[in-house]
Design an enzyme around this catalytic site. Structure first.
Site, PDB file in Angstrom:
ATOM      1  N   ASP A  57       0.999  -1.125   0.158  1.00  0.00           N
ATOM      2  CA  ASP A  57       0.145   0.182  -0.029  1.00  0.00           C
ATOM      3  C   ASP A  57       0.724   1.195  -0.038  1.00  0.00           C
ATOM      4  O   ASP A  57       1.919   1.171   0.251  1.00  0.00           O
ATOM      5  CB  ASP A  57      -0.872  -0.051   1.211  1.00  0.00           C
ATOM      6  CG  ASP A  57      -2.248   0.728   1.028  1.00  0.00           C
ATOM      7  OD1 ASP A  57      -2.440   1.397   0.203  1.00  0.00           O
ATOM      8  OD2 ASP A  57      -3.225   0.518   1.861  1.00  0.00           O
ATOM      9  N   ASP A  85     -10.872   2.069  -3.198  1.00  0.00           N
ATOM     10  CA  ASP A  85     -11.518   1.785  -1.864  1.00  0.00           C
ATOM     11  C   ASP A  85     -13.120   1.859  -1.857  1.00  0.00           C
ATOM     12  O   ASP A  85     -13.782   1.597  -0.909  1.00  0.00           O
ATOM     13  CB  ASP A  85     -10.957   2.763  -0.931  1.00  0.00           C
ATOM     14  CG  ASP A  85      -9.677   2.238  -0.134  1.00  0.00           C
ATOM     15  OD1 ASP A  85      -9.351   1.279  -0.611  1.00  0.00           O
ATOM     16  OD2 ASP A  85      -9.130   2.991   0.620  1.00  0.00           O
TER      17      ASP A  85
HETATM   18  C1  DGJ Z   1      -5.917   1.592   1.832  1.00  0.00           C
HETATM   19  C2  DGJ Z   1      -6.313   0.479   1.020  1.00  0.00           C
HETATM   20  O1  DGJ Z   1      -6.835   0.883  -0.083  1.00  0.00           O
HETATM   21  C3  DGJ Z   1      -7.278  -0.382   2.028  1.00  0.00           C
HETATM   22  O2  DGJ Z   1      -7.661  -1.435   1.199  1.00  0.00           O
HETATM   23  C4  DGJ Z   1      -6.590  -0.861   3.044  1.00  0.00           C
HETATM   24  O3  DGJ Z   1      -5.650  -1.620   2.611  1.00  0.00           O
HETATM   25  C5  DGJ Z   1      -6.236   0.634   3.851  1.00  0.00           C
HETATM   26  N1  DGJ Z   1      -5.519   1.151   3.160  1.00  0.00           N
HETATM   27  C6  DGJ Z   1      -5.329  -0.100   5.108  1.00  0.00           C
HETATM   28  O4  DGJ Z   1      -4.939   1.150   5.841  1.00  0.00           O
END
Ligand code: DGJ
Length: 754
Positions: free
Chosen positions: A470, A542
């Site tokens: 990430d 997300d």
């Molecule tokens: C952002 C990501 O897009 C989510 O899927 C998740 O992994 C969160 N970060 C976790 O902090």
């Protein structure tokens, strides 16, 4: 008839030594360039495939229209640098040690890569007339996919440094045209990535870029330019391009009043500089572009094949993407050994193949305020370490995956307390936090070594098949005091950061060849052709609400294929949108589940398991088939979407259809399909998770490809139902007699079947 006009050009690189001219011939296109007698390298043609070298003009300077429109501006130079009377879009700007800021590059020689190479290549060397600076222009051809892959390499052959202030990858020139053109780009934001933006191409410059240090959620390094079909043309011609870079980038599209259209792009010039030391070479990222005579779907399919065949890490590229479960939306930071085991047991009942523990597992990580940088399991959450959880996941028949965010550090972490100097910062300025975190300087060798050791230890001590990587904030205060003190150019750090990410991923993959990596930056913020050289899949957004997802996924799929498009069924839309609709949306890509399964009813679990079983039977078509969007949710304001996946042999296809609502009632039109064999009969089989009545009652269950393409699939939905969707599989039963045509070869069914 002279020699040139009698020789048919086959796909590959055809050189005309006498005229210093090269034709890069692909299956359906020709890209030609040549050297003028002044030594300038110019484009001669890009578009539909030409037959012979005699079809190409001699490379020569255009006539000067006026003293304000000099020839150097009007010609289509392959790589125009700032210098002389050049006022169009530029690919480069350079400052020599004596302060001169004028480039004058002339052709020196050409080198062909051997014919046997998978992607044949051509490199042209240019050299400045006065200074010891060489520029290599590199071209590679993806013959079957009509793509030209370009990059540039700068070499300082002198003793004094040379400063690059703009060093783009390429300039692309579209032919003059009477047709009006539309520019399509992808723009977005967090939870709203990849929204399709269309605008008429008129005189002026359109700019798309990222200045955040990552590819960005806000724009994608991809574009398409579509011509309105001229009378006599069947489908719009499309020029499209995608940049292989995961840091700051810029693409500029310029059109002048005569319709001359140029695209330049590469690493952004924003806060960029590169001090090219004596003897050093600086190589730009690849800029991939293509020509499709069969519309946007044709462009999309070419890029998808390129990603699958050439870009993705080879060990994983041919494997089916596993159905995964991800814990994030269910547990956020509230992660524990027992809680994850409960989820894993439920996920296994669904048929999930890979269980991924997201954020919240490492030292001090109870919220987003602490822990980043300390990549060890938190003993309060995992008193026995990660071992027992991983073992249980394996016993349940699933592989194990783990979330990390290596480039980041929370000020509240052991790492930051030990190395506050490892983040980007200016000494006299506050360190801007975003999501309570700072960015580590991955240009530094010591930072990369620390991260390699931490991640390598995790991967060595545990059986971890998958890392979700990430990146949740942009870079700010881009200072690098040590480097500056050593006489370095601190503005290199944007590029060095991206190189650092690549190097770290490459090293981890080299040590753990069966590792898969998912690229994530708060969703689809790092999705591009370069990150996909070292990752297997992307977290698309997300936003997991199915209505939003259809729009996001349509945009995403213009640039990248279904097998990399992570799509989970979560609790977003639960109680409002039927589970079938939610699954259908996620089955358009690499299917995953992300809901809190503890709250799912027995009926939901059964239905979900059934959809997952269906997905496993058809995923080869989704992940590796030809994808065509038949109905665009962007064009219908989210009301309808329909996507077809067709096997390469055109003997199987899937059709997904979605209707958000039907406020005025009434039936919708039949859905015309594409890409089928007109002379084959196909069995039409609705795929259903639950034993409900077939929507095909009263409709034929076998139709010819011709009928499916000409009149379409009948409307299979109840008139008033909201959030209605279906999934239909087509299987060829037999091929009827030859499909005779009186049309010339090029206009047979392939042309209309994008
Ligand atoms: C952002 C990501 O897009 C989510 O899927 C998740 O992994 C969160 N970060 C976790 O902090």
């Amino acid at each position: 008839m002279n020699d040139l006009s009698s020789v048919m050009m086959e796909p590959g690189i055809v050189a005309d030594q006498g005229r210093s001219l090269w034709a890069l011939v692909t299956e359906h296109s020709t890209y030609a360039l040549g050297v003028t007698k002044e030594g300038l390298v110019i484009n001669l043609h890009w578009g539909p495939r030409l037959a012979t070298l005699a079809d190409l003009p001699d490379p020569s300077l255009a006539l000067t229209h006026s003293s304000h429109d000099p020839a150097l501006t009007s010609i289509a130079e392959e790589y125009p640098g700032f210098g002389g009377l050049r006022y169009g879009e530029l690919a480069a700007q350079v400052v020599f040690a004596d302060g001169v800021r004028d480039l004058d590059l002339r052709y020196e020689r050409a080198e062909l890569l051997p014919d046997s190479a998978r992607l044949p290549g051509l490199t042209l060397s240019l050299r400045d007339r006065h200074y010891p600076l060489t520029l290599l222009l590199r071209y590679q051809l993806d013959l079957a996919n009509d793509l030209i892959i370009r990059s540039a390499a700068w070499r300082n052959e002198g003793d004094e440094p040379i400063r690059l202030e703009r060093a783009f990858s390429a300039a692309w020139h579209l032919p003059h045209s009477f047709a009006s053109r539309t520019l399509t780009t992808l723009a977005g934001q967090w939870v709203g990535e990849s929204q399709i933006q269309r605008r008429p191409l008129v005189a002026g410059t359109a700019l798309v870029e990222s200045r955040r240090g990552i590819t960005s959620l806000n724009a994608a390094p991809w574009l398409a330019i579509e011509s309105e079909p001229m009378p006599g043309q069947l489908a719009p011609e499309v020029y499209f391009a995608s940049l292989a870079w995961s840091g700051n980038w810029m693409i500029r599209v310029n059109c002048d009043v005569t319709g001359k259209t140029t695209v330049v792009g590469g690493i952004s010039e924003h806060d960029f500089a590169w001090q090219l030391a004596a003897g050093e070479t600086f190589t730009t990222p690849d800029f991939v572009a293509g020509f499709a005579d069969d519309g946007l779907n044709g462009a999309r399919q070419r890029l998808h094949r390129y990603v699958r065949e050439t870009v993705l890490p080879t060990s994983q590229a041919l494997q089916p993407r596993p159905v995964l479960y991800n814990s994030w939306e269910a547990t956020t930071f509230d992660v524990s050994e027992q809680g994850q085991i409960e989820l894993a047991e439920l996920a296994a009942r669904l048929g999930v193949e890979l269980f991924v523990v997201d954020d919240g597992w490492f030292l001090g990580r109870v919220s987003d305020t602490a822990g980043l940088g300390d990549w060890r399991p938190d003993p309060r959450k995992f008193p026995r370490g990660l071992g027992p959880l991983i073992e249980r996941v394996h016993d349940l028949g699933m592989a194990f995956g783990l979330w990390v965010e290596p480039e980041m550090v929370n000020p509240d972490s052991e790492l930051y307390r030990a190395h506050p100097d490892w983040v980007y910062a200016f000494p006299t300025r506050a360190r801007s936090e975003a999501r309570n975190q700072l960015v580590l300087n991955l240009g530094r060798e010591d930072v990369r070594s620390y991260l390699f050791e931490a991640l390598n230890r995790l991967l060595t001590e545990h059986s971890i098949a998958y890392l979700k990587w990430d990146m949740n904030r942009p870079i700010s205060e881009p200072g690098w005091a040590d480097y500056l003190a050593q006489g370095g150019e601190a503005r290199e750090l944007w590029v060095r950061h991206t190189h650092g990410v690549y190097a770290l991923m490459d090293a981890l993959r080299a040590h753990h060849p069966s590792l898969s990596i998912e690229s994530c930056a708060s969703g689809g913020g790092r999705a591009d052709l370069a990150i996909l050289r070292r990752t297997d899949q992307v977290w698309t957004s997300d936003n997991t609400h199915p209505e939003a997802r259809l729009l996001i996924q349509e945009g995403f799929s213009l640039a990248l294929p279904a097998r990399v498009m992570g799509a989970w069924v979560t609790d977003a839309g639960r109680g409002q949108v039927p589970l079938a609709f939610r699954f259908h949306v996620s089955m358009l890509g690499a299917l995953g589940v992300g809901g809190n399964l503890i709250h799912w009813s027995a009926e939901e679990m059964d239905e979900a398991a059934s959809w997952i079983a269906i997905y496993k039977q058809i995923r080869h078509l989704v992940q590796d088939g030809e994808q065509s969007w038949l109905l665009s949710p962007h064009a219908t304001r989210g009301q309808f979407a329909a996507v077809q996946y067709t096997s390469q042999a055109r003997d199987q296809a899937l059709v997904f259809f979605f209707r958000r609502d039907q406020v005025f009632g009434g039936s919708h039109s039949p859905l015309r399909l594409c890409h089928l064999k007109p002379n084959a009969l196909y069995r039409i089989e609705p795929l259903r998770a639950l034993p409900t009545a077939s929507p095909l009652q009263g409709y034929p269950t076998v139709l010819s490809g011709a009928a499916l393409m000409a009149t379409g699939l009948p409307p299979l939905l109840d008139n008033w139902q909201t959030h209605a969707s279906y999934l239909v599989k087509l299987t060829e039963i037999t091929v009827l007699s030859t499909w005779r045509t009186h049309l010339p070869e090029a206009e047979r069914y392939d042309r209309t079947s994008s």
